[in-house]
Design an enzyme around this catalytic site. Structure first.
Site, mmCIF file in Angstrom:
data_model
loop_
_atom_site.group_PDB
_atom_site.id
_atom_site.type_symbol
_atom_site.label_atom_id
_atom_site.label_comp_id
_atom_site.label_asym_id
_atom_site.label_seq_id
_atom_site.Cartn_x
_atom_site.Cartn_y
_atom_site.Cartn_z
ATOM 1 N N SER A 125 0.844 -1.199 0.000
ATOM 2 C CA SER A 125 0.000 0.000 0.000
ATOM 3 C C SER A 125 0.885 1.258 0.000
ATOM 4 C CB SER A 125 -0.949 -0.063 1.210
ATOM 5 O OG SER A 125 -1.968 0.888 1.092
ATOM 6 N N ASP A 153 -8.730 -6.576 -4.510
ATOM 7 C CA ASP A 153 -8.383 -5.276 -3.936
ATOM 8 C C ASP A 153 -9.033 -4.183 -4.776
ATOM 9 O OD1 ASP A 153 -7.200 -2.987 -2.948
ATOM 10 O OD2 ASP A 153 -5.137 -3.722 -3.114
ATOM 11 N N HIS A 163 -7.833 -5.468 -0.136
ATOM 12 C CA HIS A 163 -6.575 -4.733 0.041
ATOM 13 C C HIS A 163 -5.725 -5.299 1.178
ATOM 14 C CE1 HIS A 163 -3.905 -1.345 -0.412
ATOM 15 N NE2 HIS A 163 -4.090 -0.963 0.834
#
Lengths: 388, 196
Positions: free
Chosen positions: A163, A328, A361
């Site tokens: 991320s 995601d 995610h």
């Protein structure tokens, strides 16, 4: 100390055990992208494994929005949960601490021990609060570079992150091309989309409009914006999970089994989100949350290269591993593919895998076999590189 | 090394750039990297094979050939290679167009369905040939566009492609006299080196 261990795939996975955070105090001022200068600052960090004699096995872990330095192992024997990336860091794991010397820090502006809004502002004698300067991904890289020098690490075998952490890995490869041999970019994006920024804005608005926020000076009033920060976290949390994962985990289950025909928390998913928000608001700092989301919004390494990411990446010398997760939607596989496309256009060594995984995610934090196997295989190939 | 892969390397120039479509476990790219210092990427969709590529330090991109090569620029590679995958894509002619757009030269290998054993199988049994080379039955085969040596040449002619080299090999990588004389009958695997 030589870290060249037999390349034994069946090696038992383990934990790094009890770890002790350390403090790096940098007395050199740092000028931030916003133009402001911090005369000195502290970064809290942990290390796992041992630096080899050639100093070729150091790996930097970059954390995501709400992460911190405690990535693996335990702080004490009564800790219930290990560090946030214990699924991937430890003996025999993807980032094998028998091979690598792993450095994990809390970024500047953080709220887990590094200099941030909660810290003492030497100019006022009070906590910085909202006066803490806006920090960017590039500022983080520069402060991480100071930590690197402090630890006498000449170059990173790999800079790794998921991320927002993956964005830092990318920025490292661009800003310090001679000091990054590999960049592992997981569930990231080359920049935020309008939708991503929109979610961040709602989160910020929730915090800013909480009366207990006190325009950021809540520390002095012995308060914190519990409701605002909870809402921000609840919203964020929805984007970390996939529709399928939520359905699987909660479905439409009711807490008490029957409808109560009011607006109390009824569905399991409501209860879960409220709990997550509540816990988070107690353990995280609202000003830091604002800073971190802004750093995300501003991240765009292509901006100063005619908005051409391949131009930005042209100077990188690292090899890249990019991974995304099929479900995601915060940073979808297409976003990772944009990074890959730019790396291909720039003729960089790159491998890419899109991991089938229902958890959305947050998958990058989990022990998903295909993901961790690929990750481990890649990291093993690095280790061999460094030992030659 | 697989028979057709050994045949390919003689046509690959040292230090060139290569894109390998359906690169499998990365054996060809690793070999060409070590022996000819090529720089390349492999495209693959099979998870286990992607893992094998990573283990070999071969650049591999998870990408479905049926979704095209839009992420690669025109003439961006010296050579685009596709071994034993042409018969498994949805639109072989479009893939060939894309290969020639992205690469200056292409090498394509495919199982020759005109091989005498296939013909004999079909003639004597009256059923779709199943062999060691093509072990699937008609309903579960990934090989949905099988063709013969002659079929491929007809496609090259229609597309005005220039055939730089061609050869056929058998499973033991022999290119015997009979194969040279009657490639469509005695060649088990066709290996083509083409350009625009």
């Amino acid at each position: 100390m030589n870290t060249a261990l037999p390349n034994n795939a069946t090696q038992q996975e383990g934990t790094v055990g009890i770890v002790q955070p350390q403090i790096f105090r940098c007395d050199h001022p740092i000028t931030l992208q916003c133009g402001k200068t911090l005369p000195h600052y502290e970064l809290v960090f942990e290390t796992y494994g041992k630096l080899n004699a050639a100093k070729s096995n150091a790996v930097l872990i970059c954390h995501a929005l709400s992460g911190h330095h405690h990535a693996a192992g335990f702080h004490g024997s009564d800790d219930k949960k290990p560090g946030w990336w214990d699924a991937c860091i430890g003996p025999g794991k993807a980032i094998d601490t028998n091979r690598f010397f792993v450095v994990s820090l809390n970024n500047l502006g953080g709220c887990h021990g590094s200099t941030g809004p909660k810290s003492h502002n030497p100019d006022t004698g009070k906590p910085y609060g909202p006066d803490f300067p806006i920090v960017t991904v590039r500022d983080w890289i520069n402060s991480q570079h100071a930590l690197m020098q402090h630890l006498s690490i000449p170059h990173w075998a790999a800079v790794v992150g998921g991320s927002l952490g993956g964005m830092q890995a990318m920025q490292w490869a661009i800003d310090f091309p001679d000091q990054v041999r590999n960049a592992v970019i997981i569930a990231a994006a080359p920049k935020l989309s309008a939708q991503n920024i929109a979610f961040n804005e709602v989160a910020r608005k929730a915090i800013l409009s909480d009366p207990d926020f006190c325009e950021g000076h809540y520390y002095e009033h012995d308060k914190y914006p519990r409701i605002g920060l909870s809402l921000a976290r609840m919203l964020g949390h929805i984007t970390y999970l996939s529709d399928a994962a939520m359905r699987e985990k909660f479905g439409r289950e009711l807490r008490d089994g029957a409808k109560s025909f009011d607006f109390e928390v009824e569905f399991q998913v409501e209860s879960y989100l409220n709990y997550q928000g509540e816990v988070f608001s107690k353990n995280f700092d609202a000003n830091t949350y604002l800073l971190m989301t802004r750093a995300l919004d501003y991240f765009d390494p292509a901006e100063e290269h005619d908005h051409d990411l391949s131009k930005a990446l042209a100077r990188a010398k690292a090899r890249f591993l990019v991974m995304s997760f099929t479900t995601d939607w915060r940073f979808s596989p297409e976003r990772s593919q944009e990074i890959v496309e730019a790396l291909l256009a720039a003729r960089k060594h790159v491998s890419y895998a899109d991991i089938e995984c229902p958890q959305g995610h947050d998958s990058f934090l989990l022990n998903v076999p295909r993901y961790t196997n690929l990750f481990k295989a890649y990291m093993n190939s690095i280790a061999l590189d460094g030992e030659h | 090394m697989r028979q057709d892969l050994a045949a390919i390397q003689q046509w690959v120039q040292p230090d060139c750039s290569i894109l390998d479509l359906g690169c499998g476990d990365g054996a060809l790219l690793a070999h060409l990297r070590d022996k000819k210092n090529v720089f390349g990427y492999g495209l693959e969709i099979d998870q286990d094979k992607i893992l094998e590529c990573i283990k070999k330090n071969v650049n591999v991109i998870e990408q479905d050939l049926d979704c095209g090569l839009a992420n690669f620029e025109n003439n961006s590679f010296d050579m685009v290679i596709m071994t034993q995958a042409l018969q498994a894509v949805h639109y072989p002619d479009k893939v060939i167009d894309d290969m020639l757009r992205v690469g200056k030269e292409c090498i394509i290998t495919f199982p020759n369905f005109g091989y005498w054993r296939c013909r004999l199988y079909l003639m004597t049994k009256g059923r779709m040939p199943v062999s060691k080379q093509l072990p699937y039955t008609w309903y579960n085969t990934p090989n949905i566009h099988l063709c013969t040596f002659k079929d491929f040449e007809a496609l090259c002619y229609r597309k005005h492609l220039k055939i730089l080299n061609r050869t056929v090999v058998d499973m033991n990588y022999r290119d015997g006299f009979m194969m040279r004389l009657f490639p469509n009958l005695f060649g088990e695997v066709a290996v083509y080196h083409v350009t625009k």
